[in-house]
Design an enzyme around this catalytic site. Structure first.
Site, PDB file in Angstrom:
ATOM      1  N   SER A  51      -1.800  13.791   2.249  1.00  0.00           N
ATOM      2  CA  SER A  51      -1.608  12.494   3.361  1.00  0.00           C
ATOM      3  C   SER A  51      -0.040  11.681   3.222  1.00  0.00           C
ATOM      4  O   SER A  51      -0.203  11.229   4.005  1.00  0.00           O
ATOM      5  CB  SER A  51      -2.501  10.931   1.829  1.00  0.00           C
ATOM      6  OG  SER A  51      -1.800  10.841   0.783  1.00  0.00           O
ATOM      7  N   ASP A 251      -0.222   0.276  -3.014  1.00  0.00           N
ATOM      8  CA  ASP A 251      -1.115   0.956  -3.605  1.00  0.00           C
ATOM      9  C   ASP A 251      -0.449   2.086  -5.142  1.00  0.00           C
ATOM     10  O   ASP A 251      -1.301   2.273  -5.676  1.00  0.00           O
ATOM     11  CB  ASP A 251      -2.208   1.831  -2.593  1.00  0.00           C
ATOM     12  CG  ASP A 251      -1.083   2.958  -2.257  1.00  0.00           C
ATOM     13  OD1 ASP A 251       0.276   2.898  -1.824  1.00  0.00           O
ATOM     14  OD2 ASP A 251      -1.681   3.201  -0.953  1.00  0.00           O
ATOM     15  N   HIS A 254       1.623   6.007  -1.618  1.00  0.00           N
ATOM     16  CA  HIS A 254       1.870   6.133  -0.833  1.00  0.00           C
ATOM     17  C   HIS A 254       3.650   5.580  -0.028  1.00  0.00           C
ATOM     18  O   HIS A 254       3.404   4.669  -1.105  1.00  0.00           O
ATOM     19  CB  HIS A 254       0.982   6.148   0.704  1.00  0.00           C
ATOM     20  CG  HIS A 254      -0.346   6.743   0.175  1.00  0.00           C
ATOM     21  ND1 HIS A 254      -1.641   5.702  -0.441  1.00  0.00           N
ATOM     22  CD2 HIS A 254      -0.901   8.027   0.083  1.00  0.00           C
ATOM     23  CE1 HIS A 254      -2.610   6.685   0.239  1.00  0.00           C
ATOM     24  NE2 HIS A 254      -1.784   7.563   0.249  1.00  0.00           N
TER      25      HIS A 254
END
Length: 283
Positions: A51, A251, A254
């Site tokens: 990601s 979060d 990331h």
């Protein structure tokens, strides 16, 4: 008579040289080619991993804020991407929007990397071709030879080269998934090294540079174990940049948009430094 003949020969050589210079050098300098031209020579870079490579900068609760800092602005005709349909097009964020289709994509390191290369040496990098291949949440096992993600990367790389250009490096940012359990973390180094060896073999580029990112975060508690594996890779032409300490999204997993810009610029600096050293040493 002999002198006149020599002068005539020199005159024709001058005309031929001038015509060549006019048609090749000047046109190459001032004409912006079409992105889909099969004759366009590109410096190609493969973007792979999970990601943080696919880009989550600016993504909060599955919504991307759409903020584009100057370092990641599009550069039409100069920075291209190989789309999900295997056609070249002008690159813009999110680079992985039609690749990592099951997630919300935002800013990754790719555009900052490409812009930094061009800003640093526009004549050396007249056209940069990016080949997005990253998939959010993917573990190292999913990138092993014969697997879906590995085979898609090799296929996309082959198409990219067929349509004009040379693969210069693989940019790799992955490992967050493999921090969840100790077995995956302890086996990570061997699997990562095998991935790099297999890619070089299947792309027929035995010394292909790999610019990898040491993790800033992870999904589990074995982040340091995976980082240790990444920093301990002992293969030629593998260069590591470290994302530890860079700003994270809320979060905690990331990288933020600005951190992604920093990673892209660090990777560009690592690649250009490697290239200069290679020229000096003759490798």
């Amino acid at each position: 008579m002999a002198k006149n003949g020599l002068n005539l020969t020199m005159f024709f050589l001058f005309i031929i040289t001038y015509c060549y210079w006019e048609s090749h050098v000047k046109l190459a300098d001032f004409i912006t080619p079409s992105p889909n031209s099969i004759h366009l020579i590109k410096d190609i870079f493969i973007l792979a991993g999970q990601s943080n490579m696919a880009g989550r900068g600016g993504v909060i609760e599955r919504n991307w804020d759409g903020i584009i800092p100057p370092e990641i602005q599009s550069n039409p005709g100069k920075i291209l991407r190989l789309g999900g349909d295997l056609n070249w097009e002008d690159a813009e964020e999110p680079l992985h929007a039609d690749i990592d289709v099951n997630k919300t994509c935002g800013v990754g390191p790719g555009m900052a990397f490409a812009n930094a290369l061009i800003d640093g040496d526009p004549r050396r990098f007249p056209v940069v071709g990016l080949v997005p291949c990253a998939i959010g949440g993917s573990g190292i096992d999913e990138w092993s030879r014969g697997g879906r993600l590995y085979e898609r990367l090799v296929r996309r790389a082959a198409v990219a080269v067929e349509r004009g250009g040379e693969i210069r490096a693989v940019l790799w940012f992955q490992g967050e998934r493999d921090t969840i359990n100790i077995t995956d973390a302890e086996s990570y180094k061997g699997k990562l090294q095998r991935l790099y060896i297999d890619l070089r073999t299947d792309l027929n580029l035995p010394l292909l540079p790999v610019i990898q990112v040491a993790l800033a975060s992870g999904e589990g508690s074995y982040v340091e174990k995976v980082r240790e594996a990444q920093l301990g890779i002992q293969l030629p032409n593998v260069i590591t940049v470290d994302a530890k300490g860079l700003q994270l999204q809320p979060d905690g997993l990331h990288l933020s948009t600005q951190a992604q810009v920093q990673v892209g610029e660090m990777m560009a600096h690592a690649y250009t430094t490697f290239r200069l050293l290679s020229l000096v040493t003759g490798d």
